[in-house]
Design a protein around this motif. Structure first.
Motif, short mmCIF file in Angstrom:
data_model
loop_
_atom_site.label_atom_id
_atom_site.label_comp_id
_atom_site.label_asym_id
_atom_site.label_seq_id
_atom_site.Cartn_x
_atom_site.Cartn_y
_atom_site.Cartn_z
N ARG A 263 55.67 -13.19 6.75
CA ARG A 263 56.02 -13.58 5.39
C ARG A 263 57.24 -14.46 5.32
O ARG A 263 57.67 -14.85 4.25
CB ARG A 263 56.27 -12.33 4.54
CG ARG A 263 54.99 -11.57 4.18
CD ARG A 263 55.31 -10.36 3.36
NE ARG A 263 54.09 -9.66 2.96
CZ ARG A 263 54.08 -8.51 2.29
NH1 ARG A 263 55.23 -7.93 1.95
NH2 ARG A 263 52.95 -7.93 1.96
N GLN B 26 57.78 -17.53 5.99
CA GLN B 26 57.61 -18.86 5.40
C GLN B 26 56.66 -18.84 4.21
O GLN B 26 56.03 -19.82 3.86
CB GLN B 26 57.08 -19.83 6.47
CG GLN B 26 58.08 -20.04 7.60
CD GLN B 26 57.56 -21.04 8.63
OE1 GLN B 26 56.57 -21.72 8.40
NE2 GLN B 26 58.25 -21.15 9.74
N LYS B 27 56.53 -17.66 3.63
CA LYS B 27 55.62 -17.53 2.48
C LYS B 27 56.08 -18.41 1.34
O LYS B 27 57.26 -18.43 1.01
CB LYS B 27 55.56 -16.06 2.03
CG LYS B 27 54.63 -15.82 0.88
CD LYS B 27 54.62 -14.35 0.53
CE LYS B 27 53.79 -14.09 -0.69
NZ LYS B 27 53.79 -12.69 -1.10
N THR C 77 50.85 -19.07 7.15
CA THR C 77 51.27 -19.95 6.05
C THR C 77 50.09 -20.79 5.56
O THR C 77 49.88 -20.96 4.35
CB THR C 77 52.42 -20.88 6.52
OG1 THR C 77 53.51 -20.08 6.98
CG2 THR C 77 52.89 -21.78 5.38
N ARG D 256 47.69 -18.75 3.46
CA ARG D 256 48.17 -18.57 2.09
C ARG D 256 47.96 -19.84 1.26
O ARG D 256 47.63 -19.78 0.07
CB ARG D 256 49.63 -18.15 2.11
CG ARG D 256 49.85 -16.75 2.68
CD ARG D 256 51.32 -16.31 2.57
NE ARG D 256 51.48 -14.94 3.05
CZ ARG D 256 51.87 -14.60 4.27
NH1 ARG D 256 52.18 -15.57 5.15
NH2 ARG D 256 51.97 -13.34 4.63
N LYS D 257 48.18 -20.99 1.88
CA LYS D 257 47.97 -22.25 1.17
C LYS D 257 46.51 -22.45 0.81
O LYS D 257 46.18 -23.12 -0.19
CB LYS D 257 48.46 -23.42 2.02
CG LYS D 257 49.98 -23.50 2.13
CD LYS D 257 50.41 -24.68 2.99
CE LYS D 257 51.93 -24.78 3.06
NZ LYS D 257 52.36 -25.93 3.91
#
Length: 686
Positions: A683, A685-686, A598, A601-602
């Motif tokens: 994915r 908590q995407k 997560t 991705r951030k």
């Protein structure tokens, strides 16, 4: 209420249960298929001998099934740990809402029952379908008639499967209840925040341990694969222990070296997500050293078992066609009646034995040959080798040299008559020439070395020189294996009847179809046994034997079937276990790493880079134990080839290719499921 919550939980956690459920279904199906063989083959037309072989096979499978059940039971318990760990926060939420530990245990009990019943039902359905295919495999193996075959379901196999798996599920239920009873709310809440601690081991210590481990493994390899002539039980045990310990410490040292090696190249380490990927891999290996060792050894056993099973099966089937080219083979000799030589037999005539019963050994056969072999006093393997003995390779002939057996001699006319009967090449000899035929492992090469030196022999007072510089790779007496350790072919006039040894009879039945063939075989065996049962002669006793191509074929089929099915059974379960353990561990690690993905991705990391990292982690995690297992298997197969040389002929290439295909299909299938599952989990908590 609990039932509804359980169904809802299973639906929501379908990704977590996928590998678990898939493994259970496979285990149930395989367990049923192999335990249903006796019922599935009840309608196949086979001979009485083959029916007995099938009974022996089913008995062996029943015994192995206990071991298989233990392996599957341990696998199911291990899998349940993953599911429990995956749902710690969920259990914490239940406790915060006021649900007692007893009710949470009851919820888990309900879920286990649902999963258990579902896996048993689906697995048995798959097993029943696959067992029909297994019937065709058995029929093909035994060359049986399936005209009367019908679709069947084995009640006994179903009962055994339900019993064994029922016990496994009960153990899982009890363990789950015990774990829940010991859980604390704070522990469950913090489970997602705790990650496996990466212990930065001393790199020099890891290098030293790695070098020592590789050296120890190399020494174990040498003992097993290259020093087989000096093998003892003690040395074999030492090699096994060294190999297992070295495997453990190789994984231990690699876990400490991998990250350090990657960090030595700053450009490589900081490229893309390599730093993240290698830290993840190092953490996984570091916390699963024992598991990786066990999986590596299980894969090693699987590869060796499957390869050896199919090698033996193919070899035995081929051996009947190559080394048993006649329908009937009989041998007979009288005792020498000498107290100093109680186990030596010579002389005798099969034709005379039958004549005593007013019978004839020839009347049941279209083609046949009746002949003797001979021995000349003092003419042994060692005397033949003479001064050239030191030139022989110890690895191939030391056993025969230690025995120093009397060399068998056969007349040229008898040899050519046998070769004509076999459809093989005949030879010509001069009055002062001889030749040698052999096909036992290493013996043709050994004889060729001596023949190449022009070694002369003296038999019955006649001095003969070699006709050929090489040994003839052939045999005189039929057998399932190439065990002709050497027969000397000499001119007829060079033989003295005083040296007559065993009397032999080879023949093909007078039969135009299978029914007539079976009748001729039964009649010939009955008359043979009756003739010798009432034989009057041989004051010191006699020895006689008879075998047929059908009996040889049944023996080959029986050994091939037992080895093949047990190899498949054990190999398949071990592969499933290895794949499932790695898959569950990888999925568990992926679940724990959700916050890290997560955060990536951030930070703006592309999805393609994350997918590549997950693929690399899963690939290396699955590949490491497989690579070392393949290396173990190469040495193991080398040792196995030495041990099976007298039993197995032909190459190992096709069985090894087939084994590789099975490993890729099952083990690779678990890798693919793990990769896709890890992508899906990360994915969330995407």
């Amino acid at each position: 209420m609990l039932f509804k919550i359980s169904l809802s939980n299973i639906r929501k956690s379908i990704k977590d249960y996928a590998v678990y459920f898939f493994t259970l279904v496979l285990g149930v199906a395989v367990f049923y298929v192999f335990n249903a063989i006796e019922t599935q083959t009840a309608f196949i037309k086979v001979s009485e001998d083959q029916r007995e072989i099938i009974k022996v096979l089913t008995t062996a499978i029943s015994g192995v099934s206990v071991f298989i059940a233990v392996v599957l039971g341990l696998l199911i318990v291990y899998a349940s740990r993953f599911l429990m760990k995956r749902r710690n926060k969920e259990f914490a939420l239940y406790m915060m809402l006021g649900m007692s530990k007893w009710k949470i245990s009851a919820l888990l009990l309900c879920e286990t029952i649902i999963i258990g019943i579902g896996s048993l039902f689906v697995g048995l359905l798959v097993g029943v379908g696959l067992s029909q295919v297994m019937s065709a495999v058995v029929a093909n193996l035994f060359e049986a008639d399936m005209n009367d075959y019908r679709f069947t379901v084995s009640g006994s196999a179903i009962a055994k499967t339900i019993l064994y798996f029922g016990i496994m599920y009960v153990v899982v239920m009890l363990r789950s209840g015990f774990v829940i009873s010991k859980c604390r709310l704070i522990t469950l809440l913090n489970s997602g925040r705790r990650s496996e601690k990466i212990t930065m081991k001393n790199p020099w210590l890891c290098v030293i341990v790695f070098i020592i481990s590789v050296a120890a493994l190399g020494f174990a390899y040498y003992i097993v694969g290259w020093d087989t002539m000096h093998m003892t039980i003690r040395k074999f045990g030492i090699a096994i222990l060294l190999g297992a310990a070295a495997t453990f410490f190789i994984f231990w040292s690699v876990a400490g070296m991998l990250l350090r090696l990657a960090m030595t190249s700053k450009r490589f380490y900081h490229h893309g997500l390599n730093s993240f990927t290698f830290r993840q891999i190092s953490s996984k290996i570091n916390t699963t050293v024992a598991s990786m060792t066990v999986i590596c050894l299980m894969l090693f056993v699987t590869i060796c078992t499957l390869s050896t099973a199919f090698t033996i099966r193919n070899s035995m089937n081929r051996s009947v066609q190559e080394y048993y080219p006649v329908d009937f083979y009989g041998a007979f000799a009288n005792s020498v009646n000498d107290p100093e030589r109680p186990y030596e037999y010579k002389g005798g005539d099969i034709e005379e034995v039958f004549a005593q019963q007013n019978d004839s050994v020839y009347k049941y056969f279209d083609e046949y040959h009746h002949f003797h072999d001979y021995t000349s006093e003092g003419f042994t393997f060692e005397s033949f080798c003479g001064e050239y003995k030191d030139k022989l390779p110890e690895s191939t002939v030391s056993l025969w040299a230690m025995m120093d057996f009397d060399e068998a001699i056969i007349r040229l006319s008898d040899y050519n008559a046998v070769m004509k009967l076999y459809g093989m090449k005949q030879i010509e000899l001069g009055s002062d020439e001889y030749a040698v035929c052999a096909n036992a492992s290493g013996m043709p090469e050994a004889y060729s070395i001596i023949l190449g030196e022009g070694q002369e022999i003296t038999v019955f007072g006649n001095t003969l020189r070699p006709k050929f510089k090489k040994c003839i790779n052939s045999f005189v007496l039929p057998n399932l294996q190439p065990i002709n350790a050497g027969i000397f072919i000499v001119p007829d006039n060079a033989v003295d009847e005083s040296g007559r040894g065993f009397d032999y009879f080879l023949g093909n039945y007078s039969a135009s179809d299978k029914k007539a063939y079976d009748t001729a075989e039964k009649t010939a065996k009955e008359h043979w046994n009756n003739a010798f049962r009432y034989y009057k002669g041989g004051e010191g006793g006699c020895v006689y034997s008879a075998s047929t191509k059908t009996e040889a074929k049944n023996s080959a089929i029986g050994l091939g079937a037992i080895v093949t099915f047990l190899g498949l059974y054990i190999g398949f379960i071990f592969l499933v276990s290895c794949g499932a353990i790695l898959a569950l561990k990888e999925l568990s690690e992926s679940a724990d790493s959700i916050p890290r993905y997560t955060m990536l991705r951030k930070l703006g990391v592309e999805e393609r880079a994350i997918t590549k990292s997950i693929f690399s982690q899963s690939g290396i995690f699955f590949l490491l134990p497989l690579l070392l297992a393949c290396l173990h298997a190469y040495v193991g197969m080398r040792f196995g080839k030495y041990g099976l040389d007298l039993l197995v002929t032909g190459d190992y290439i096709k069985p090894v290719i087939f084994t590789a295909a099975v490993v890729v299909l099952i083990y690779g299938g678990y890798f693919l499921l793990t990769f896709l599952g890890s992508k899906a989990v990360t994915r969330e908590q995407k």
